[in-house]
Design a protein around this motif. Sequence first.
Motif, mmCIF file in Angstrom:
data_model
loop_
_atom_site.group_PDB
_atom_site.id
_atom_site.type_symbol
_atom_site.label_atom_id
_atom_site.label_comp_id
_atom_site.label_asym_id
_atom_site.label_seq_id
_atom_site.Cartn_x
_atom_site.Cartn_y
_atom_site.Cartn_z
ATOM 1 N N THR A 279 40.580 3.169 12.771
ATOM 2 C CA THR A 279 40.224 1.899 12.131
ATOM 3 C C THR A 279 39.442 1.006 13.087
ATOM 4 N N ARG A 280 39.915 0.953 14.332
ATOM 5 C CA ARG A 280 39.222 0.132 15.342
ATOM 6 C C ARG A 280 37.804 0.656 15.573
ATOM 7 N N ASP A 281 37.651 1.972 15.676
ATOM 8 C CA ASP A 281 36.325 2.568 15.897
ATOM 9 C C ASP A 281 35.382 2.271 14.731
ATOM 10 N N ALA A 282 35.929 2.329 13.504
ATOM 11 C CA ALA A 282 35.114 2.063 12.318
ATOM 12 C C ALA A 282 34.611 0.618 12.314
ATOM 13 N N VAL A 283 35.501 -0.320 12.651
ATOM 14 C CA VAL A 283 35.122 -1.732 12.694
ATOM 15 C C VAL A 283 34.111 -1.975 13.813
ATOM 16 N N ASP A 284 34.312 -1.320 14.954
ATOM 17 C CA ASP A 284 33.404 -1.458 16.082
ATOM 18 C C ASP A 284 32.011 -0.927 15.723
ATOM 19 N N HIS A 285 31.966 0.190 14.991
ATOM 20 C CA HIS A 285 30.694 0.761 14.544
ATOM 21 C C HIS A 285 29.994 -0.191 13.574
ATOM 22 N N PHE A 286 30.767 -0.798 12.695
ATOM 23 C CA PHE A 286 30.205 -1.768 11.753
ATOM 24 C C PHE A 286 29.581 -2.949 12.493
ATOM 25 N N LEU A 287 30.262 -3.424 13.531
ATOM 26 C CA LEU A 287 29.738 -4.532 14.321
ATOM 27 C C LEU A 287 28.411 -4.158 14.982
ATOM 28 N N THR A 288 28.358 -2.932 15.504
ATOM 29 C CA THR A 288 27.148 -2.464 16.166
ATOM 30 C C THR A 288 25.976 -2.407 15.196
ATOM 31 N N MET A 289 26.244 -1.997 13.956
ATOM 32 C CA MET A 289 25.194 -1.844 12.955
ATOM 33 C C MET A 289 24.872 -3.137 12.212
ATOM 34 N N ALA B 58 6.989 4.086 20.085
ATOM 35 C CA ALA B 58 6.976 3.001 21.061
ATOM 36 C C ALA B 58 7.987 1.906 20.723
ATOM 37 N N PHE B 59 8.416 1.835 19.458
ATOM 38 C CA PHE B 59 9.304 0.760 19.022
ATOM 39 C C PHE B 59 10.668 1.241 18.529
ATOM 40 N N TYR B 60 10.731 2.464 18.009
ATOM 41 C CA TYR B 60 11.892 2.918 17.240
ATOM 42 C C TYR B 60 13.206 2.750 17.998
ATOM 43 N N PHE B 61 13.265 3.241 19.232
ATOM 44 C CA PHE B 61 14.542 3.228 19.953
ATOM 45 C C PHE B 61 14.941 1.816 20.376
ATOM 46 N N PHE B 62 13.961 0.938 20.578
ATOM 47 C CA PHE B 62 14.288 -0.472 20.874
ATOM 48 C C PHE B 62 14.851 -1.157 19.633
ATOM 49 N N VAL B 63 14.297 -0.817 18.459
ATOM 50 C CA VAL B 63 14.773 -1.417 17.208
ATOM 51 C C VAL B 63 16.212 -0.990 16.917
ATOM 52 N N GLN B 64 16.615 0.184 17.379
ATOM 53 C CA GLN B 64 17.970 0.677 17.131
ATOM 54 C C GLN B 64 19.030 -0.028 17.973
ATOM 55 N N LEU B 65 18.602 -0.774 18.998
ATOM 56 C CA LEU B 65 19.561 -1.504 19.837
ATOM 57 C C LEU B 65 20.031 -2.744 19.079
ATOM 58 N N SER B 66 21.343 -2.837 18.877
ATOM 59 C CA SER B 66 21.874 -3.832 17.949
ATOM 60 C C SER B 66 21.530 -5.270 18.321
ATOM 61 N N TRP B 67 21.629 -5.648 19.590
ATOM 62 C CA TRP B 67 21.452 -7.042 19.957
ATOM 63 C C TRP B 67 19.991 -7.467 20.004
ATOM 64 N N VAL B 68 19.074 -6.546 20.237
ATOM 65 C CA VAL B 68 17.646 -6.912 20.356
ATOM 66 C C VAL B 68 16.782 -6.254 19.288
ATOM 67 N N GLY B 69 17.371 -5.390 18.456
ATOM 68 C CA GLY B 69 16.616 -4.649 17.455
ATOM 69 C C GLY B 69 15.759 -5.503 16.534
ATOM 70 N N PRO B 70 16.312 -6.567 15.909
ATOM 71 C CA PRO B 70 15.501 -7.398 15.005
ATOM 72 C C PRO B 70 14.286 -8.012 15.683
ATOM 73 N N ALA B 71 14.431 -8.415 16.953
ATOM 74 C CA ALA B 71 13.300 -9.006 17.672
ATOM 75 C C ALA B 71 12.184 -7.977 17.867
ATOM 76 N N PHE B 72 12.552 -6.746 18.196
ATOM 77 C CA PHE B 72 11.541 -5.703 18.389
ATOM 78 C C PHE B 72 10.940 -5.260 17.057
ATOM 79 N N PHE B 73 11.682 -5.418 15.965
ATOM 80 C CA PHE B 73 11.104 -5.130 14.653
ATOM 81 C C PHE B 73 9.979 -6.113 14.357
ATOM 82 N N ILE B 74 10.169 -7.373 14.706
ATOM 83 C CA ILE B 74 9.130 -8.383 14.509
ATOM 84 C C ILE B 74 7.890 -8.038 15.336
ATOM 85 N N LEU B 75 8.108 -7.588 16.568
ATOM 86 C CA LEU B 75 6.995 -7.179 17.419
ATOM 87 C C LEU B 75 6.260 -5.988 16.802
#
Length: 315
Positions: free
Chosen positions: A86-96, A259-276
């Motif tokens: 349960t903890r892992d599932a919630v943690d995964h949800f937070l990451t995504m 050039a962008f895909y793996f940066f976009v997958q990073l949860s904390w900075v992904g949206p910013a790199f999507f804009i770029l």
Amino acid sequence: MVLNVKELSHGFSLAVEATQFAARHKRVQTKFVEALKITCIGMAVAYALIYGLVFFPLFLVQTGNTVFSTLLQYDSTQSALALLSTRDAVDHFLTMLPLLGLDIITHARPAVFGRIFFGMLDEVDPKYAEALRSWPMRKFRWAKLKFAVQRLGKRYAMTLGASLLSRVPYIGWMVVPVGTVSVMAKFVGYPASGAVVALSVVAPGSKRTMFFIFKSLLAMGDFSRDLLKPYFSHLGAKPKQQVAFYRANESTMIGFILAFYFFVQLSWVGPAFFILAQAAIALFISRQTLRPPMYTPGAKWQIAEDKCKSDSPST
């Protein structure tokens, strides 16, 4: 279409050039910083709430489970595993969570990303931007819904079929490797895909890496279609035309997206790199596609699949 190394390299070099150009654009800089701030603040608040409402109660339950199992002499293994799961599932949800929010915004507020795209296109090629803006946006909601249902149905049928066939005695173990070879061959050819799958059979430890590469190749197609929405919407491209465009430019597109895909997958900075990436795709469009003419009532523009295609509209 088997990926072409030269086109992959060209796409990647376009992405580097576009990123450098976009990074100097004040509007892109502002949106990039705003996205970083919103994502970081949102994630901090989400973590605080989840820890207070979920993780701390789970910790108390887990502690109680351990204490009572010791006092009452019962096996707490299954309950401990359930709590950990349960903890892992919630943690995964937070990451995504940031990527989920980004996906919702791209569908609910496409105009936000359209403004970023056109702002960059104005800088790269003002005439192209003016011509593209002159075409009325078309949404094709029914065609998109039909295409999405068909694609999901096809994937579900393939998954279900593979699951059933994998249970057949003696040959079941071959189903997933053969299916993987047939799908990956579209990108890297049969020899390379066969070698990758053979390696996963001989060395089971490499299966996770193979699955990651395979999933990433498929996800890049969805990522590129999200970035190309402003272009497709203004020229009235239906889903099948979008797929045809992507296939015609597949190698260059994947090189660009890499050039962008793996940066976009990073949860904390992904949206910013999507804009770029959304800003940078404007340079890709201006370099890889023919500029449409100014719109006139009744005109239609066939999405250019390559540089050699005629640029005359039909009425």
